[in-house]
Scaffold this active site. Sequence first.
Site, PDB file in Angstrom:
ATOM      1  N   ASN A  85     -20.410 -31.029   0.397  1.00  0.00           N
ATOM      2  CA  ASN A  85     -21.066 -32.193   0.988  1.00  0.00           C
ATOM      3  C   ASN A  85     -21.404 -32.020   2.469  1.00  0.00           C
ATOM      4  OD1 ASN A  85     -21.617 -35.235   1.357  1.00  0.00           O
ATOM      5  ND2 ASN A  85     -19.912 -34.859   2.746  1.00  0.00           N
ATOM      6  N   ASP A 118     -14.761 -25.073   9.099  1.00  0.00           N
ATOM      7  CA  ASP A 118     -16.156 -24.848   9.479  1.00  0.00           C
ATOM      8  C   ASP A 118     -16.844 -24.221   8.280  1.00  0.00           C
ATOM      9  OD1 ASP A 118     -18.604 -24.028  10.424  1.00  0.00           O
ATOM     10  OD2 ASP A 118     -17.810 -22.751  12.021  1.00  0.00           O
ATOM     11  N   TYR A 167     -34.918 -29.793   7.885  1.00  0.00           N
ATOM     12  CA  TYR A 167     -33.915 -30.359   6.986  1.00  0.00           C
ATOM     13  C   TYR A 167     -34.378 -30.255   5.535  1.00  0.00           C
ATOM     14  CZ  TYR A 167     -30.754 -33.840   4.929  1.00  0.00           C
ATOM     15  OH  TYR A 167     -29.829 -34.486   4.149  1.00  0.00           O
TER      16      TYR A 167
END
Length: 255
Positions: free
Chosen positions: A93, A66, A159
């Site tokens: 990533n 995580d 985002y």
Amino acid sequence: MTKRMDGKVVLVTGGASRPGLGAAIGERLAAEGANVVLSDVDLPGVEETAALIRDKGGMASAVKHDVASQEDWDKVVQSLIAEHGQLDALVNNAGILDVAGMASDRAVGALRSQFEVNVAGSFIGTQVAVKAMRQSGGGSIVNMSSVAGLVGFRGSAAYAASKGAVKLFSKSVALEVAAENIRVNTVHPGIIRTNMQAAGAGTNSDNYDAIEAAIPMGRLGEPVDIANCVLFLASDESTYVTGAEFVVDGGYTAQ
């Protein structure tokens, strides 16, 4: 014949999803000789990705991870160092995308969740990697941003905010560690044919259709397009490159 990543140990986060950037990056680096450790919260998925890489003759292993957890980061990197003795490159990533509506209509939780994974995950990972790379004389950190971290995107404000933060965080850290032979750069994918983009398009289809139509090269990118850029940054071919941003978007943000 010597390969471009021979002798290097690389950690790639977010490696479970296929088609996905992490899986493609892991496969590309392994094909060039890297020993790749893939991580993801989805352990069965990332184990399958690692197995597919090994089936093609590459070196790959998988670990549950995580990226928003400091404890997980410490365990993953400590285990990697114990097994392989070094960390030459980290590819941060792993990320999440929530583009389900305009900022004026979204709860602040949409922002917090994306900052927790996209920003804090990259922040903690970079911290831990820098400490590990100091022990072996340097390395390369590649933090995944986005074209949404460079220009505005309707319906993607949270985002975009997270990916803009990743860009400037990375530039700042690059300055802090440049003298230690540790490089930190960002990659900014455009609209790439991945599961994440498919999910985003499903909840924000009108905006995605307009973006796709505006790509000068006339097509979506493929995960390998991003993997090829990461390969350059993770390899010794980029030893004089740090604090930079690499845009792989078919010309979209050049307009």
